[in-house]
Design an enzyme around this catalytic site. Structure first.
Site, mmCIF file in Angstrom:
data_model
loop_
_atom_site.group_PDB
_atom_site.id
_atom_site.type_symbol
_atom_site.label_atom_id
_atom_site.label_comp_id
_atom_site.label_asym_id
_atom_site.label_seq_id
_atom_site.Cartn_x
_atom_site.Cartn_y
_atom_site.Cartn_z
ATOM 1 N N TYR A 100 8.618 -1.268 -1.738
ATOM 2 C CA TYR A 100 7.107 -1.114 -1.148
ATOM 3 C C TYR A 100 6.891 0.683 -0.808
ATOM 4 O O TYR A 100 5.833 1.067 -0.961
ATOM 5 C CB TYR A 100 6.975 -1.798 0.258
ATOM 6 N N ASN A 123 -3.342 -8.859 -4.141
ATOM 7 C CA ASN A 123 -3.526 -8.835 -5.502
ATOM 8 C C ASN A 123 -4.067 -10.193 -6.186
ATOM 9 O O ASN A 123 -3.700 -11.349 -6.164
ATOM 10 C CB ASN A 123 -2.123 -8.506 -6.457
ATOM 11 N N CYS A 131 3.012 -7.586 -9.116
ATOM 12 C CA CYS A 131 3.602 -7.353 -7.856
ATOM 13 C C CYS A 131 4.846 -8.052 -7.652
ATOM 14 O O CYS A 131 5.576 -7.576 -6.911
ATOM 15 C CB CYS A 131 2.413 -7.950 -6.740
ATOM 16 N N HIS A 132 5.346 -8.825 -8.791
ATOM 17 C CA HIS A 132 6.722 -9.260 -8.206
ATOM 18 C C HIS A 132 7.708 -8.211 -8.558
ATOM 19 O O HIS A 132 9.055 -8.355 -8.439
ATOM 20 C CB HIS A 132 6.831 -10.486 -9.346
ATOM 21 N N GLU A 158 13.268 -11.203 -16.356
ATOM 22 C CA GLU A 158 13.153 -9.553 -16.807
ATOM 23 C C GLU A 158 14.630 -8.971 -16.607
ATOM 24 O O GLU A 158 14.680 -7.854 -16.873
ATOM 25 C CB GLU A 158 12.109 -8.909 -16.037
#
Length: 163
Positions: A100, A123, A131-132, A158
DNA sequence: CCCTAGCGGTGCT
DNA sequence: AGCACCGCTAGGG
């Protein structure tokens, strides 16, 4: 705004299209999945084209793969600050993360890490505006408006390690 | 692990 | 104009 649905192996996403593009994307809801309408009814032909692109993008994102083509994203609901944050999120490649505080620095508000968290929560197009991929500075998972289970799952898909 | 202090955008009064 | 939220962070028991 026109609403359409996107069926995936992970459930049915809901997409809302304005005349400018995809304006909102919602994760499958735990309940109430039974009511199924015909998807695509009430969409303009342009919106139907966006829907196809969006559906492909969502399915790829769920597999943790890079997205080849995005629909136009209508982020006009956001403040200037939020839009700058969201823009920065879009530059985080799959499998990568930022904190952040890093996002705060990148948008020129180095002490606004907390406000960045709020902007992430606002979002309107999670998953496609990733945003993850934002973690706390100590690599803990932070929060997620769609539920932490989704965030964990997306990060795992991912190959991202987190605390 | 806990607590504290400082932080800034946002939305509601 | 205030003020209370928060997906934060750094520092210190």
């Amino acid at each position: 705004m026109a609403t359409a649905f996107i069926q995936t192996s992970a459930g049915r996403f809901t997409a809302h299209f304005s005349d400018r593009g995809l304006a909102r994307l919602e994760f499958p809801e735990a309940s109430g999945q039974a009511a199924c309408r015909r998807t695509g009814a009430g969409l303009t032909s342009v919106q139907r084209a966006w829907l196809r692109i969006t559906a492909r993008a969502v399915r790829r994102a769920l597999k943790g793969e890079p997205i080849a083509e995005f629909p136009p994203l209508d982020v006009s609901s956001g403040t200037e600050f939020q839009q700058r944050v969201w823009e920065e999120l879009c530059r985080i490649a799959p499998g990568h993360t930022r904190s952040y505080a890093e996002i705060a620095r990148l948008v020129g508000r180095p002490t606004a890490a907390r406000a960045v968290g709020r902007a992430c929560g606002a979002n309107p197009i999670p998953l496609l505006i990733p945003c993850h991929r934002v973690l706390a500075a100590d690599r803990r998972i932070g929060g997620f408006s769609g539920g932490l289970d989704w965030k964990r799952r997306l990060l795992e898909s991912e190959g991202v390690a987190f605390n």
